[in-house]
Structure formats: structure tokens, C-alpha cells
Write a protein that holds these residues in place. Structure first.
Motif, PDB file in Angstrom:
ATOM      1  N   TRP A  85       0.852  -1.194   0.000  1.00  0.00           N
ATOM      2  CA  TRP A  85       0.000   0.000   0.000  1.00  0.00           C
ATOM      3  C   TRP A  85       0.885   1.240   0.000  1.00  0.00           C
ATOM      4  O   TRP A  85       1.911   1.274   0.669  1.00  0.00           O
ATOM      5  CB  TRP A  85      -0.870   0.021   1.269  1.00  0.00           C
ATOM      6  CG  TRP A  85      -1.574   1.325   1.523  1.00  0.00           C
ATOM      7  CD1 TRP A  85      -2.535   1.903   0.751  1.00  0.00           C
ATOM      8  CD2 TRP A  85      -1.366   2.216   2.637  1.00  0.00           C
ATOM      9  NE1 TRP A  85      -2.939   3.094   1.319  1.00  0.00           N
ATOM     10  CE2 TRP A  85      -2.246   3.306   2.478  1.00  0.00           C
ATOM     11  CE3 TRP A  85      -0.527   2.190   3.759  1.00  0.00           C
ATOM     12  CZ2 TRP A  85      -2.307   4.370   3.379  1.00  0.00           C
ATOM     13  CZ3 TRP A  85      -0.592   3.238   4.658  1.00  0.00           C
ATOM     14  CH2 TRP A  85      -1.479   4.319   4.465  1.00  0.00           C
ATOM     15  N   THR A  86       0.504   2.240  -0.793  1.00  0.00           N
ATOM     16  CA  THR A  86       1.167   3.526  -0.697  1.00  0.00           C
ATOM     17  C   THR A  86       0.145   4.609  -0.353  1.00  0.00           C
ATOM     18  O   THR A  86      -0.846   4.783  -1.071  1.00  0.00           O
ATOM     19  CB  THR A  86       1.908   3.931  -1.984  1.00  0.00           C
ATOM     20  OG1 THR A  86       2.311   5.304  -1.833  1.00  0.00           O
ATOM     21  CG2 THR A  86       1.062   3.797  -3.231  1.00  0.00           C
ATOM     22  N   ILE A  92      -3.238   0.439  -3.679  1.00  0.00           N
ATOM     23  CA  ILE A  92      -2.880  -0.882  -3.164  1.00  0.00           C
ATOM     24  C   ILE A  92      -2.382  -1.717  -4.337  1.00  0.00           C
ATOM     25  O   ILE A  92      -2.905  -1.616  -5.444  1.00  0.00           O
ATOM     26  CB  ILE A  92      -4.097  -1.539  -2.487  1.00  0.00           C
ATOM     27  CG1 ILE A  92      -4.420  -0.793  -1.181  1.00  0.00           C
ATOM     28  CG2 ILE A  92      -3.847  -3.020  -2.200  1.00  0.00           C
ATOM     29  CD1 ILE A  92      -5.684  -1.234  -0.511  1.00  0.00           C
ATOM     30  N   GLY A  93      -1.352  -2.529  -4.086  1.00  0.00           N
ATOM     31  CA  GLY A  93      -0.870  -3.452  -5.114  1.00  0.00           C
ATOM     32  C   GLY A  93       0.152  -2.859  -6.057  1.00  0.00           C
ATOM     33  O   GLY A  93       0.422  -3.418  -7.117  1.00  0.00           O
ATOM     34  N   TRP A  94       0.781  -1.743  -5.670  1.00  0.00           N
ATOM     35  CA  TRP A  94       1.703  -1.081  -6.600  1.00  0.00           C
ATOM     36  C   TRP A  94       2.977  -1.887  -6.821  1.00  0.00           C
ATOM     37  O   TRP A  94       3.500  -1.926  -7.939  1.00  0.00           O
ATOM     38  CB  TRP A  94       2.018   0.357  -6.147  1.00  0.00           C
ATOM     39  CG  TRP A  94       2.874   0.485  -4.922  1.00  0.00           C
ATOM     40  CD1 TRP A  94       2.471   0.423  -3.623  1.00  0.00           C
ATOM     41  CD2 TRP A  94       4.292   0.710  -4.886  1.00  0.00           C
ATOM     42  NE1 TRP A  94       3.536   0.589  -2.783  1.00  0.00           N
ATOM     43  CE2 TRP A  94       4.669   0.771  -3.527  1.00  0.00           C
ATOM     44  CE3 TRP A  94       5.282   0.864  -5.866  1.00  0.00           C
ATOM     45  CZ2 TRP A  94       5.996   0.979  -3.122  1.00  0.00           C
ATOM     46  CZ3 TRP A  94       6.598   1.071  -5.459  1.00  0.00           C
ATOM     47  CH2 TRP A  94       6.930   1.130  -4.105  1.00  0.00           C
ATOM     48  N   LEU A  99       6.158  -5.587 -10.566  1.00  0.00           N
ATOM     49  CA  LEU A  99       6.633  -6.916 -10.976  1.00  0.00           C
ATOM     50  C   LEU A  99       6.151  -7.212 -12.400  1.00  0.00           C
ATOM     51  O   LEU A  99       6.903  -7.746 -13.218  1.00  0.00           O
ATOM     52  CB  LEU A  99       6.123  -7.969  -9.985  1.00  0.00           C
ATOM     53  CG  LEU A  99       6.465  -9.426 -10.297  1.00  0.00           C
ATOM     54  CD1 LEU A  99       7.977  -9.648 -10.302  1.00  0.00           C
ATOM     55  CD2 LEU A  99       5.790 -10.351  -9.285  1.00  0.00           C
ATOM     56  N   HIS A 100       4.936  -6.817 -12.703  1.00  0.00           N
ATOM     57  CA  HIS A 100       4.417  -6.988 -14.064  1.00  0.00           C
ATOM     58  C   HIS A 100       5.129  -6.067 -15.061  1.00  0.00           C
ATOM     59  O   HIS A 100       4.944  -6.209 -16.275  1.00  0.00           O
ATOM     60  CB  HIS A 100       2.905  -6.764 -14.094  1.00  0.00           C
ATOM     61  CG  HIS A 100       2.136  -7.973 -13.638  1.00  0.00           C
ATOM     62  ND1 HIS A 100       1.541  -8.844 -14.504  1.00  0.00           N
ATOM     63  CD2 HIS A 100       1.928  -8.466 -12.395  1.00  0.00           C
ATOM     64  CE1 HIS A 100       0.973  -9.824 -13.825  1.00  0.00           C
ATOM     65  NE2 HIS A 100       1.184  -9.614 -12.534  1.00  0.00           N
ATOM     66  N   GLY A 101       5.918  -5.120 -14.566  1.00  0.00           N
ATOM     67  CA  GLY A 101       6.773  -4.302 -15.414  1.00  0.00           C
ATOM     68  C   GLY A 101       8.217  -4.793 -15.403  1.00  0.00           C
ATOM     69  O   GLY A 101       9.123  -4.062 -15.815  1.00  0.00           O
ATOM     70  N   GLY A 102       8.439  -6.014 -14.903  1.00  0.00           N
ATOM     71  CA  GLY A 102       9.768  -6.621 -14.961  1.00  0.00           C
ATOM     72  C   GLY A 102      10.676  -6.341 -13.783  1.00  0.00           C
ATOM     73  O   GLY A 102      11.823  -6.776 -13.770  1.00  0.00           O
ATOM     74  N   VAL A 103      10.172  -5.607 -12.773  1.00  0.00           N
ATOM     75  CA  VAL A 103      11.019  -5.242 -11.613  1.00  0.00           C
ATOM     76  C   VAL A 103      10.962  -6.355 -10.577  1.00  0.00           C
ATOM     77  O   VAL A 103       9.883  -6.708 -10.104  1.00  0.00           O
ATOM     78  CB  VAL A 103      10.538  -3.906 -10.998  1.00  0.00           C
ATOM     79  CG1 VAL A 103      11.288  -3.622  -9.695  1.00  0.00           C
ATOM     80  CG2 VAL A 103      10.735  -2.772 -11.989  1.00  0.00           C
ATOM     81  N   GLY A 292       2.838  10.164  -9.359  1.00  0.00           N
ATOM     82  CA  GLY A 292       2.148   8.893  -9.484  1.00  0.00           C
ATOM     83  C   GLY A 292       3.022   7.685  -9.229  1.00  0.00           C
ATOM     84  O   GLY A 292       4.111   7.760  -8.663  1.00  0.00           O
ATOM     85  N   VAL A 293       2.505   6.559  -9.687  1.00  0.00           N
ATOM     86  CA  VAL A 293       3.141   5.260  -9.510  1.00  0.00           C
ATOM     87  C   VAL A 293       3.240   4.662 -10.901  1.00  0.00           C
ATOM     88  O   VAL A 293       2.233   4.589 -11.606  1.00  0.00           O
ATOM     89  CB  VAL A 293       2.266   4.365  -8.606  1.00  0.00           C
ATOM     90  CG1 VAL A 293       2.896   3.006  -8.426  1.00  0.00           C
ATOM     91  CG2 VAL A 293       2.016   5.038  -7.263  1.00  0.00           C
TER      92      VAL A 293
END
Ligand SMILES: [Zn+2]
Length: 398
Positions: A85-86, A92-94, A99-103, A292-293
Motif C-alpha cells: 500500500w502507498t 494498493i498493489g503497486w 513486478l508486471h513491469g519486470g522489476v 504517481g506510480v
């Protein structure tokens, strides 16, 4: 500790075969002549051509289907707070979205968005130790979040750094976000941190949000942190002549962030290239932030620097992997025997004008992520966030 995966009987053995392109993360040799990787219990044990590598007794087999394998991306600059959470944008879920962006690995530059963040010395130390423990235990989506990065205040003494280090704290948050904004005090405390094995970074440029301040080249150079945090501003950058002074005046890491000034990032990249010091360039998002995120922020930086900065894509990927791993002493970030088996598997996005993934990135497109792997375990398959990859890998056996 609780982040360990439950152990199956016998070693877990991952084989990734039929790899079309293998990016090493290492500037000196960014492309490897190999199509197969083997990892045992989360560590890389073999890299090579299928005919030369022992692929027997695999517990998981991934057919890369001719796609590209790179080390999992490292975001060198995030501001986590609690779990996934941020409060900065109340999302939530950032982390899972990144991870879905490869990180697969993130480095905290301070848990500064914590509501009611304590500024007294006992309170800030307690919060740092708590954050270090909490994120290493939780690992949203499997992502390794190196957190627990206290923001230094003027009242701190050497003993505080010793105590933080012995409690497991390995990072300082951005110098300048707390009460310490002058060169001499910053230098003294960064020196104490370094003495006890704590890495440091600094907020470079104008204030980010109301309440933070300006950190100019004189403070940056005097503080002498291990990383020059967001040298392209967060978002307000220093004038070009000051950026040049910093690049030429030290040998520290030059961090370029997504939530910064893009023109200044390209300016810094050109200086680093002219100095033949591309090994100093590392990437972050500086998310969550006011802007943003960005789950695809690191991929966007790779593509932006490659296309507008005229850097081959395989080199730009090193900024987000091997360079960061080496600078920050991480055991991931490079496809090398003994390293953590953290990978992102990608292909060129569907309908990209580029003929292959490297050309597509060089043309400014983002790759499509088809799979992420952390510690030898498949964490995600086709990304829900990137443009769809042309080809995707498949799990073909257990
Ligand atoms: Zn900052």
C-alpha cells in the motif's frame, strides 16, 4: 526468516531453454552466446548452449520460445511505506504491478510517506528497523524490497549509525529529506554510515513537495553519498552546469529517475558516455510520488534513454540491472553463475515497428513482458501491464 520458500524434497531445479537472446546485465559483454540457463535452489548454476548444459532432473522447465531473457530489473529509488500500500496516491498493489513491469528488486530511498513519520532519533531508528524487517518478511509478489532507510536528522550521533547497522539497516534514505541539508553535517553522517556498512543516497535538485528543500551541487559533492540520487531532479533538476560539475567532480553513482526531468537525464547520460563512465548510470522511478506510480517506469527509462540518448538497448538494460547490482552489492542483476535466479523474459511488443526486441526499444517502444522469475520460481506469466509480447514463454514441465 519467513521469506524463505517452503522446501520441497530434494533441490528445486529450474531449466530455461530455447532462449532467443540472453542479455547479461554486464556492460562489458551485454549479450551472451547462450540459449539455456539452469538454476538450483534459486541460484544460477549453468549458462550455455543446450547441447553443453546438463538439463536433467529439472523440477520446472520453461520453454522461452525464442524470446529474450534478462536479469530481473532493479528499481534503485522507491518510497515504500507498508506492505503493498502507498499512502502517497492511496493505491494498493503497486509493488505487484511493478513486478508486471519486470522489476524484481527495489531499493528504498526512505519510507518518507509514512503517515505521522517520527522525526526524533529513537522514533526514526525504530521505524527504519521495522521497515527493514517488514519488507524482507512480506515481499509482495516475491519482489525483493530492500527497505529500512532512515532519513538523517541533525541530532544523530555516531552511535546511532552503529546501532542501526547492527540491527540490520543497510541503507540511508535520501539525505536532504530530513533536517540535515548542509554539506558538512551530511558528510560527517554519511561517513559514519559508510564506516558501519550503510549505503547512502541524496536528494539532488529542487524540492519535491512542499516542505522538502533544494540540494545543490556543493552539498551533493561535499556529502559524498554512494549514489547521487535522482541527479535529473525529483522533479526539478539542477542547471546543466551543476549536473556537469557533479558528474566530473566525483565517481559516485549517477541515478536517473522516471519521476525526474527527462532532458536532464539525457544530458547526464551524454556526459557519462563522453567520460566513458556508463558504469555509473543506474535507474529508478522515485515512485510512489506526486506524479504517481509507474509500474512500467524502469522499462520506460530504458526505452527513453536508448531511443533519445542513442544507446544500444542491450546497454540501456545494464543501467537497470548489472550496474545497480554492482554498485549496491546485490546478488542479483547479472546472468552469471552463483547469482540469484531473478529474470524477466520479454519479447518485442506486438506490432512494434522494430524487427526484434532490441530494435523496438531503440525505436522508443516498450518490450512486452512474458514472465518473471525470482529465486528460480515463476512469479508471473504474460504481464497485465505491458503491451502484449509477440511471443511468450511457457512452463512445459514440472
Ligand atoms: Zn528525492
Amino acid at each position: 526468516m519467513a521469506h524463505d520458500e517452503p522446501k520441497a524434497a530434494g533441490p528445486s531445479r529450474l531449466v530455461i531453454r530455447n532462449i532467443g537472446l540472453m542479455l547479461s546485465g554486464a556492460l562489458e559483454k551485454p549479450i551472451l552466446d547462450a540459449d539455456t540457463i539452469v538454476a538450483v535452489d534459486g541460484k544460477i548454476t549453468a549458462i550455455g548452449r543446450a547441447r553443453d548444459v546438463d538439463i536433467a532432473h529439472a523440477t520446472t522447465v520453461v520453454d522461452a520460445n525464442g524470446t529474450t531473457v534478462a536479469p530481473g530489473l532493479i528499481d534503485s529509488h522507491v518510497h515504500p511505506v507498508a506492505g503493498d500500500w502507498t499512502p502517497r496516491q492511496n493505491q494498493i498493489g503497486w509493488i505487484d504491478s511493478f513486478l508486471h513491469g519486470g522489476v524484481t528488486t527495489m531499493i528504498s530511498a526512505g519510507e518518507v510517506h509514512m503517515p505521522g513519520r517520527p522525526r526524533d532519533v529513537v522514533g526514526l531508528k525504530a521505524m527504519a528497523i521495522f521497515a527493514q524487517r517488514a519488507f524482507w518478511t512480506l515481499r509482495p509478489g516475491g519482489v525483493k524490497v530492500h527497505a529500512g532507510a532512515p532519513v538523517i536528522e541533525c541530532e544523530m550521533v555516531e552511535e546511532d549509525f552503529k546501532e542501526l547497522a547492527s540491527a540490520g539497516v543497510k541503507l540511508l534514505g535520501e539525505v536532504g529529506l530530513g533536517g540535515v541539508k548542509d554539506g558538512p553535517t551530511a558528510r560527517k553522517m554519511v561517513g559514519w554510515a559508510r564506516k558501519y556498512g550503510i549505503q547512502s543516497t541524496i536528494h539532488t535538485g529542487g524540492p519535491s513537495i512542499p516542505g522538502s528543500g533544494l540540494i545543490d551541487k556543493d552539498v551533493v559533492l561535499e556529502a559524498d553519498t554512494d549514489v547521487v540520487g535522482h541527479i535529473n531532479g525529483g522533479h526539478t533538476a539542477l542547471p546543466d552546469d551543476q549536473i556537469r560539475c557533479i558528474c566530473e567532480g566525483c565517481k559516485r553513482g549517477l541515478e536517473l529517475v522516471h519521476n525526474g526531468n527527462e532532458r536532464s537525464a539525457l544530458y547526464t547520460l551524454r556526459i557519462a558516455r563522453d567520460m566513458d563512465e556508463l558504469g555509473r548510470v543506474i535507474l529508478g522511478t522515485d515512485a510512489p510520488a506526486g506524479s504517481g506510480v509507474q509500474p512500467l517506469g524502469i522499462l520506460r527509462m530504458v526505452s527513453m534513454l536508448s531511443s533519445l540518448g542513442e544507446v544500444p538497448a542491450e546497454i540501456a538494460f545494464c543501467f537497470a540491472t548489472g550496474n545497480t547490482a554492482r554498485m549496491r552489492s546485490l546478488d542479483c542483476g547479472l546472468i552469471e553463475i552463483g547469482r540469484s535466479a531473478d529474470f524477466v523474459i520479454m519479447d518485442k511488443a506486438q506490432h512494434s515497428a522494430g524487427r526484434n526486441i532490441l530494435e523496438s526499444v531503440r525505436l522508443g517502444d516498450l518490450p512486452g513482458v512474458g514472465m518473471t522469475i525470482i529465486d528460480g520460481i515463476v512469479r508471473t506469466q504474460r504481464s497485465r501491464n505491458t503491451p502484449p509480447a509477440t511471443k511468450v514463454p511457457e512452463i512445459v514441465g514440472h
